[in-house]
Design an enzyme around this catalytic site. Structure first.
Site, PDB file in Angstrom:
ATOM      1  N   SER A 244     -39.977  82.517  32.267  1.00 39.46           N
ATOM      2  CA  SER A 244     -39.939  81.545  33.354  1.00 39.46           C
ATOM      3  C   SER A 244     -40.305  82.229  34.652  1.00 39.46           C
ATOM      4  CB  SER A 244     -38.559  80.904  33.473  1.00 39.46           C
ATOM      5  OG  SER A 244     -37.729  81.706  34.274  1.00 39.46           O
ATOM      6  N   LYS A 245     -40.642  81.396  35.622  1.00 36.50           N
ATOM      7  CA  LYS A 245     -41.028  81.906  36.934  1.00 36.50           C
ATOM      8  C   LYS A 245     -39.891  82.759  37.507  1.00 36.50           C
ATOM      9  CE  LYS A 245     -42.740  80.136  41.339  1.00 36.50           C
ATOM     10  NZ  LYS A 245     -43.084  78.924  42.073  1.00 36.50           N
ATOM     11  N   ARG A 246     -38.658  82.282  37.299  1.00 33.80           N
ATOM     12  CA  ARG A 246     -37.501  82.962  37.869  1.00 33.80           C
ATOM     13  C   ARG A 246     -37.384  84.411  37.408  1.00 33.80           C
ATOM     14  NH1 ARG A 246     -33.489  80.711  35.618  1.00 33.80           N
ATOM     15  NH2 ARG A 246     -34.632  78.857  35.002  1.00 33.80           N
ATOM     16  N   GLY A 248     -39.839  86.388  36.589  1.00 37.65           N
ATOM     17  CA  GLY A 248     -41.023  87.203  36.842  1.00 37.65           C
ATOM     18  C   GLY A 248     -42.288  86.860  36.071  1.00 37.65           C
TER      19      GLY A 248
END
Ligand code: GLU
Length: 463
Positions: A244-246, A248
């Protein structure tokens, strides 16, 4: 036989990582393999999170990877009238009913259920049944519409990845399919779209597996046959966490910015959850020819950045030099380096591509051909001995006299100078490198000189 029709149905909420785009690649490949149709549908009903920029990111990522679609993009927000129409049909057929329960009442119900150790679910208090007396609708309250989920029996489907899945209807409560203002909710829109777009195979992430029994019940209420479902296991990042974006993950187009070739990324993604024997490097055509649902992985796939770099190197090695030059130039420009007046970039790229993992690497190496050489004092002190200076002078004379400026001719000129001065190759090649490009790390010196051209070389050698 019916034609295969697949779709990619992303929600444009800003970010599309490798795991997300794999959910486009597989249905695309399945449609292409079966000479079917691939549909793009943008699920933009979450107005707070959907943006036109995010739609652009999806379109750009798909275009970059060559995931062309035959129909669409269809936007769910533009299909509201159609959803309302189908909602009206369901109402007429008695599959939905108004529910006036307030948020407070729902919270209270959930709390009680939790306190009893039960799973929170709607208790059906507004669901009409023969002989049941419903409460009086409260004044001034707009109801939600709930779908009358079957009370007994179970939903069964043969998932193309996970095998047979059976969910008892007792576990499913009556889903809200329209909000108080009449707007339809997610699972309902998906079903209407999959029906209208004649989707035969839904290939999507297994985060949707919980929605599937609800969707199948809506299909049945509408008298339609559900599609085949293939739920893809998640893609984990290299730490083993959900990508996920969170934590990285990079967006798909960032891979272009990092200097990856689209065909390498496609090949990489193809293997991230699907296999054809032990084939690792294969073309897009082979992928399409081989792709099937039978060989989709059943366990989560793990992203391996090293493998992606390795694959990219495989593709860089084979790539056409002119094409690579076109891709490398923007990286040089970004670094403030102009190739104007310098050696052919395609020739320079050819010298570096075998050992580069990305186009960024190639650009970094290529810079030496286009910048003014500024050797460090330490390098000069180490390599520019008096003996070296004398040899460089003779080499320059020999090079000036070469009938043809080719590395096949440059190399013997080096050898002759070395013999004349009783030197070993590095004793001459190092000072020459420093003078012509400013660094001691270069590809084969004869190739470097050939590319730089005679005039530049002689000027820089001080001849
Ligand atoms: N819009 C959903 C998502 O982005 C996919 C829905 C589907 O494939 O059915 O996760």
């Amino acid at each position: 036989m019916t034609t295969v029709r697949t779709r990619f149905a992303p929600s444009p909420t800003g970010f599309i990582h490798l795991g997300n785009i794999r959910s486009a690649l597989y249905p695309w490949a399945f449609a292409r393999h079966n000479k079917g149709t691939f549909v793009l549908r943008i699920e933009d009903t979450d107005l707070e999170r959907s943006t036109p920029e995010a739609v652009q990111v999806i379109l750009e990522g798909m275009e970059w990877l060559g995931l062309d679609y035959d129909e669409g993009p269809f936007y769910q927000m533009q299909r509201m009238d159609r959803y309302r129409e189908v909602l009206a049909q369901l109402k007429t057929a008695g599959h939905v009913y108004p529910c006036y329960m307030s948020v407070e009442e729902l919270d209270e119900l959930r709390e009680q259920q939790r306190a009893r150790g039960e799973k929170p679910r709607y208790d059906g208090r507004w669901r009409p049944e023969p002989g049941k007396v419903l409460p009086e609708p409260p004044a001034g309250v707009q109801p939600v519409l709930r779908f009358k989920n079957p009370l007994s029996g179970s939903v069964v489907w043969e998932d193309a990845v996970k095998g047979r899945i059976e969910i008892s209807n007792e576990e499913l409560d009556d889903l809200v399919i329209a909000r108080p203002d009449g707007t339809p909710t997610y699972n309902f829109c998906v079903v209407v779209d999959d029906i209208d777009m004649d989707i035969t195979h839904v290939i999507r992430g297994d985060d949707h597996v919980n929605n599937t029994p609800r969707q199948i019940n809506i299909f049945e209420a509408l008298g339609k046959q559900p599609p085949v479902y293939a739920h893809l296991p998640t893609v984990l990042n290299d730490q083993g966490e959900k990508m996920s974006k969170r934590n990285g993950a990079m967006s798909v187009v960032q891979y272009r910015e990092e200097g990856f070739l689209p065909e390498a990324v496609v090949n990489y993604l193809a293997r991230l959850g699907w296999a054809h024997g032990d084939a690792e490097v294969f073309t897009r055509e082979q992928f399409v020819a081989w792709f099937d649902l039978e060989h989709l992985g059943k366990s989560p796939a793990q992203h391996n950045p090293e493998k992606l770099l390795w694959l990219n190197n495989q593709y860089l090695k084979q790539a056409d030099n002119e094409r690579l030059a076109g891709l490398t130039d923007p990286f040089l420009q970004k670094a403030g380096v102009s190739v104007e007046g310098g050696p052919s970039l395609a020739g320079v790229v050819a010298l570096f591509k075998d050992r580069a993992n990305t186009i960024k690497d190639i650009a970094q190496s290529a810079e030496m051909f286009y910048r003014k050489p500024v050797p460090s004092e330490a390098d000069l002190a180490q390599h520019m001995t008096d003996a070296a200076r004398a040899a460089v002078k003779d080499l320059a004379t020999a090079l000036a006299a070469l009938p043809e400026w080719k590395k096949e001719a440059i190399s013997p000129a080096f050898k002759a100078t070395l013999a004349q001065h009783g030197m070993k190759m590095p004793q001459l090649a190092m000072p020459v490198r420093l003078l012509v490009v400013g660094t001691t790390h270069t590809p084969a010196i004869d190739a470097v000189l050939e590319l730089l051209g005679r005039d530049t070389v002689l000027t820089r050698l001080g001849a």
